[in-house]
Design a protein around this motif. Structure first.
Motif, short mmCIF file in Angstrom:
data_model
loop_
_atom_site.label_atom_id
_atom_site.label_comp_id
_atom_site.label_asym_id
_atom_site.label_seq_id
_atom_site.Cartn_x
_atom_site.Cartn_y
_atom_site.Cartn_z
N ALA A 166 29.97 27.25 66.66
CA ALA A 166 29.85 27.35 65.20
C ALA A 166 30.83 26.40 64.53
O ALA A 166 31.98 26.24 64.97
N ILE A 167 30.37 25.79 63.44
CA ILE A 167 31.19 24.81 62.72
C ILE A 167 30.95 24.97 61.22
O ILE A 167 29.85 25.36 60.79
N TYR A 168 31.98 24.69 60.45
CA TYR A 168 31.88 24.69 58.99
C TYR A 168 31.92 23.23 58.54
O TYR A 168 33.00 22.63 58.48
N PRO A 169 30.77 22.63 58.25
CA PRO A 169 30.75 21.20 57.91
C PRO A 169 31.62 20.82 56.71
O PRO A 169 32.07 19.68 56.63
N GLU A 170 31.85 21.75 55.79
CA GLU A 170 32.70 21.44 54.64
C GLU A 170 34.14 21.16 55.06
O GLU A 170 34.90 20.53 54.32
N GLY A 171 34.54 21.69 56.20
CA GLY A 171 35.88 21.43 56.72
C GLY A 171 36.94 22.41 56.27
O GLY A 171 37.99 22.52 56.90
N THR A 172 36.68 23.13 55.21
CA THR A 172 37.64 24.11 54.69
C THR A 172 36.90 25.08 53.80
O THR A 172 35.73 24.87 53.44
N ARG A 173 37.56 26.18 53.44
CA ARG A 173 36.91 27.17 52.58
C ARG A 173 36.67 26.60 51.18
O ARG A 173 37.50 25.87 50.64
N SER A 174 35.55 26.99 50.60
CA SER A 174 35.26 26.61 49.22
C SER A 174 35.99 27.58 48.29
O SER A 174 35.74 28.79 48.32
N LEU A 175 36.87 27.05 47.48
CA LEU A 175 37.64 27.89 46.56
C LEU A 175 36.97 28.00 45.19
O LEU A 175 37.36 28.85 44.38
N ASP A 176 35.97 27.18 44.93
CA ASP A 176 35.29 27.23 43.63
C ASP A 176 33.89 27.82 43.73
O ASP A 176 33.15 27.85 42.74
N GLY A 177 33.52 28.28 44.92
CA GLY A 177 32.22 28.91 45.09
C GLY A 177 31.06 27.96 45.29
O GLY A 177 29.94 28.41 45.56
N ARG A 178 31.30 26.67 45.16
CA ARG A 178 30.23 25.69 45.33
C ARG A 178 30.18 25.19 46.77
O ARG A 178 31.14 25.32 47.53
N LEU A 179 29.03 24.62 47.13
CA LEU A 179 28.87 24.05 48.47
C LEU A 179 29.19 22.57 48.38
O LEU A 179 28.55 21.83 47.62
N HIS A 180 30.17 22.12 49.17
CA HIS A 180 30.63 20.74 49.07
C HIS A 180 30.04 19.86 50.19
O HIS A 180 29.50 20.36 51.17
N ARG A 181 30.18 18.59 50.00
CA ARG A 181 29.66 17.60 50.94
C ARG A 181 30.16 17.87 52.36
O ARG A 181 31.33 18.19 52.57
N GLY A 182 29.28 17.75 53.34
CA GLY A 182 29.65 18.03 54.72
C GLY A 182 30.24 16.82 55.42
O GLY A 182 29.83 15.68 55.18
N HIS A 183 31.18 17.06 56.31
CA HIS A 183 31.72 16.01 57.18
C HIS A 183 30.74 15.79 58.32
O HIS A 183 30.01 16.70 58.72
N THR A 184 30.74 14.59 58.87
CA THR A 184 29.69 14.21 59.82
C THR A 184 29.95 14.64 61.26
O THR A 184 29.16 14.30 62.15
#
Length: 220
Positions: free
Chosen positions: A113-131
Motif C-alpha cells: 500500500a502506498i499514499y501517492p500524495e506523499g503525506t497527509r492532506s491537511l486541507d481535505g483536498r486530494l493533491h497531485r500524486g508523486h510518480t
C-alpha cells in the motif's frame, strides 16, 4: 504477535468502529497488488490493513524497529505484525530504498500500500500524486487498486494522541492495469500519465476536490 493482531485485535477493532467497506472483492485474491489510497489521518494504515482482506505491507521508519528494551522490541513486533517494512528515511537514497522494499513485497506476490500524495492532506483536498506508484506498477506489472478513505480524519484529527470512536468508509475501486506500457517505465511522461490516472480514480471514489499541486509536508 501476528496471530494476536489477526485473530484478536483486528476483529475487536472492526467491531468497535464498524467500518463501511465497499468493493473489497476488487482486490485480487492472489498475486502482487498495489493499493493506492488518499491519506487523511495517521490511522489510515490500520484501516487499510483491517479491511483489505489480504495481508498488506507498508513502509515504516527504520528507527521504529531499532528501539531497545522490552517495550521497544514489543513495538517492533507489533509493527511487523501490522505489515510495516522498515526503511531508513534519513538516508540520502531513501527514495530508492523505499522502492526496493516495495518491489521486494510485490515480487514475492504480496500486497503493498502506498499514499501517492506523499503525506497527509491537511486541507481535505486530494493533491497531485508523486510518480513512485507508477514506477512500481510499470516495473512489476502489478495491478493498482485505488482506494478512498472517508472519515478517518475524524477518528484521529491532527494533534490528537488517541483515536476517537467515529465511523469510517472505505471504497476499493476496480484494479487498474498498466501492462500496456510494458518497457516504458523509463519515460517520465508515461509515469506522470499513469500517476494521474490513478489519482483520477481515487478522486472519483473519494469525491474530494483535486488540486494539481503537491501537498507540502508539515514541519516536523
Amino acid at each position: 504477535m501476528h496471530l494476536v493482531v489477526r485473530w484478536l485485535l483486528a476483529p475487536f477493532v472492526r467491531f468497535l468502529y464498524r467500518p463501511v467497506v465497499h468493493g473489497a472483492e476488487q482486490i485480487p485474491r492472489c498475486g502482487p497488488v498495489i493499493i493506492a489510497a488518499n491519506h487523511r489521518a495517521a490511522v489510515d494504515t490500520a484501516v487499510i490493513a483491517l479491511t483489505a482482506g489480504r495481508p498488506v505491507s507498508f513502509l515504516g521508519k527504520a528507527e521504529y524497529f531499532t528501539r531497545t528494551g522490552l517495550r521497544g522490541r514489543a513495538f517492533a513486533s507489533f509493527l511487523t505484525a501490522l505489515g510495516y517494512v522498515p526503511v531508513d528515511r534519513a538516508n540520502a537514497k531513501a527514495g530508492l530504498a523505499a522502492l526496493h522494499a516495495a518491489r521486494a513485497v510485490l515480487d514475492a506476490g504480496g500486497v503493498f500500500a502506498i499514499y501517492p500524495e506523499g503525506t497527509r492532506s491537511l486541507d481535505g483536498r486530494l493533491h497531485r500524486g508523486h510518480t513512485g506508484v507508477a514506477t512500481l506498477a510499470l516495473s512489476t506489472g502489478a495491478p493498482v487498486v485505488p482506494v478512498a478513505l472517508i472519515g478517518t480524519e475524524r477518528v484521529q484529527p491532527v494533534g490528537a494522541r488517541f483515536p476517537r470512536l467515529r465511523r469510517v468508509t472505505v471504497r476499493f475501486g476496480e484494479p487498474l492495469d498498466f501492462t500496456r506500457y510494458e518497457g516504458l517505465e523509463g519515460s517520465g511522461m508515461i509515469r506522470r500519465a499513469v500517476t494521474d490516472e490513478i489519482m483520477d480514480a481515487i478522486a472519483s471514489l473519494s469525491h474530494q476536490e483535486y488540486v494539481d499541486s503537491y501537498h507540502e509536508r508539515p514541519a516536523a
